[in-house]
Design an enzyme around this catalytic site. Structure first.
Site, short mmCIF file in Angstrom:
data_model
loop_
_atom_site.label_atom_id
_atom_site.label_comp_id
_atom_site.label_asym_id
_atom_site.label_seq_id
_atom_site.Cartn_x
_atom_site.Cartn_y
_atom_site.Cartn_z
N HIS A 91 59.75 57.32 -68.73
CA HIS A 91 58.89 57.72 -67.60
C HIS A 91 57.84 56.66 -67.34
O HIS A 91 57.48 55.87 -68.23
CB HIS A 91 58.23 59.09 -67.85
N CYS A 92 57.33 56.65 -66.12
CA CYS A 92 56.18 55.83 -65.76
C CYS A 92 55.11 56.77 -65.20
O CYS A 92 55.02 57.92 -65.63
CB CYS A 92 56.58 54.72 -64.78
N TRP A 93 54.31 56.29 -64.26
CA TRP A 93 53.21 57.12 -63.74
C TRP A 93 53.73 58.22 -62.81
O TRP A 93 53.45 59.40 -63.01
CB TRP A 93 52.19 56.24 -63.03
#
Length: 338
Positions: A91-93
């Site tokens: 995941h990222c932001w």
């Protein structure tokens, strides 16, 4: 193809969680147990962000590719070390380009990849929504030095559900609470740690929580959970003062004398000038038992006041002379009666 999953399914899927945000973003708050696997370091992220604002998306993407290109082989090599089974969750932001890029790379390298829909931001929305779910709860109260934390541990060991907020906050919840503890997490990370526990609990079964103020050191309990705590029934344990003093000496006996004095100074206004000075004198003499006995005067008054203003049923149990294990059995029996 990489799977895109909502939080519930994401956490049920096997594989190490790779957080591809920058180290600074990760330090502020992250999914407990995840590993920081940054696509950009802090300076690189700032450069790309500035480029996006000043020159637009296309220029920012080109800059990002130029920065990331030389790192691709290292990303794959590190992922193989972190996930020898080739199972990864990423995941990222916001579940955007960063996680998609790393997901594509690792999938090309033979990994099974799951992506978190909405990224870390989506995780936080999911987390905050869980805090309002009703939970059967009993509050374990008791004056300072009664051994509440040790009883919570014993309750968990005999199969009870326990939420140890002080352990998650790295703080014992008093002026002395930081002594001997690791640095406190950010409040955001404290909430993240709580929700990973909160999501596991059986709502039909009792959850044991120690009586706490809204703030534990610098960490604040989520309002929705704190409101449930204030409405819950209370089992208030009591021990002899001699046992409580001995317990405090055991906990803080190895603490630095200057840290103990500083913690005592922090409660001077409520402890009183004379009693504070007497306690400090005892500490300087190495008489921690006498100092603890004096300081308990303040904490006992505070606890009694907080207990009386709750406005809920309070059930008292004397555990003097009992071990934490025996006390846990006794309070569990009491909980079945109320």
């Amino acid at each position: 193809m990489a799977k895109s999953l909502k939080p519930d399914a994401f956490f049920q899927t096997p594989g190490v969680i790779l957080d591809v945000r920058s180290p600074g973003e990760y330090a502020q708050g992250h999914i407990p147990g995840s590993v920081n696997f940054p696509l950009f370091n802090n300076d690189e992220r700032a450069l790309v962000g500035t480029c996006y604002k000043q020159k637009g998306k296309d220029e920012a993407v080109e800059l990002g590719l130029a920065i990331v290109g030389p790192k691709l082989a290292n990303f794959v090599a590190r992922a193989k070390v972190l996930a020898p089974d080739r199972q990864v969750r990423i995941h990222c932001w916001r579940g955007g380009m960063r996680s998609a890029a790393v997901g594509w790379l690792l999938e090309t390298a033979g990994f099974n990849v799951a992506l978190l829909i909405g990224g870390y931001k989506g995780f936080r929305r999911w987390a905050l929504s869980l805090f309002s779910i009703p939970q059967k709860m009993i509050i374990l109260g008791g004056m300072t030095g009664s051994g509440k934390t040790e009883i919570l541990t014993a309750l968990e060991n005999i199969g009870e559900q326990v939420l140890d907020l002080e352990a998650l906050a790295n703080h014992r919840g008093s002026s002395f609470g930081a002594l001997g503890q690791l640095p406190q997490p950010t409040n955001e990370q404290f909430w993240n740690a709580i929700v990973m526990e909160w999501a596991k609990f059986d709502r039909s079964q009792v959850l044991w929580v120690e009586a706490e103020s809204k703030r534990i050191g610098m960490c604040c309990i989520p309002q929705e959970i704190f409101e449930q705590m204030e409405r819950a029934k209370v089992i208030s344990i009591s021990r002899s003062r001699q046992e409580r003093v001995a317990f405090l000496v055991e906990i803080y006996g190895e603490a630095d004398i200057n840290d103990l004095i500083a913690a005592t100074e922090r409660i001077r206004r409520r402890l009183g000038g004379l009693r504070t000075q007497e306690a400090i004198n005892f500490l300087r003499e190495g008489n921690l038992a006498a100092a603890s006995d004096l300081i308990l005067h303040y904490y006992d008054k505070t606890y009694t006041y907080d207990l009386e203003k709750r406005g809920v049923s309070i059930h008292k149990v004397d555990i003097s002379g009992l071990s934490a294990v025996d006390a846990a059995v006794l309070v569990r029996e009491k909980s079945q009666e109320i």
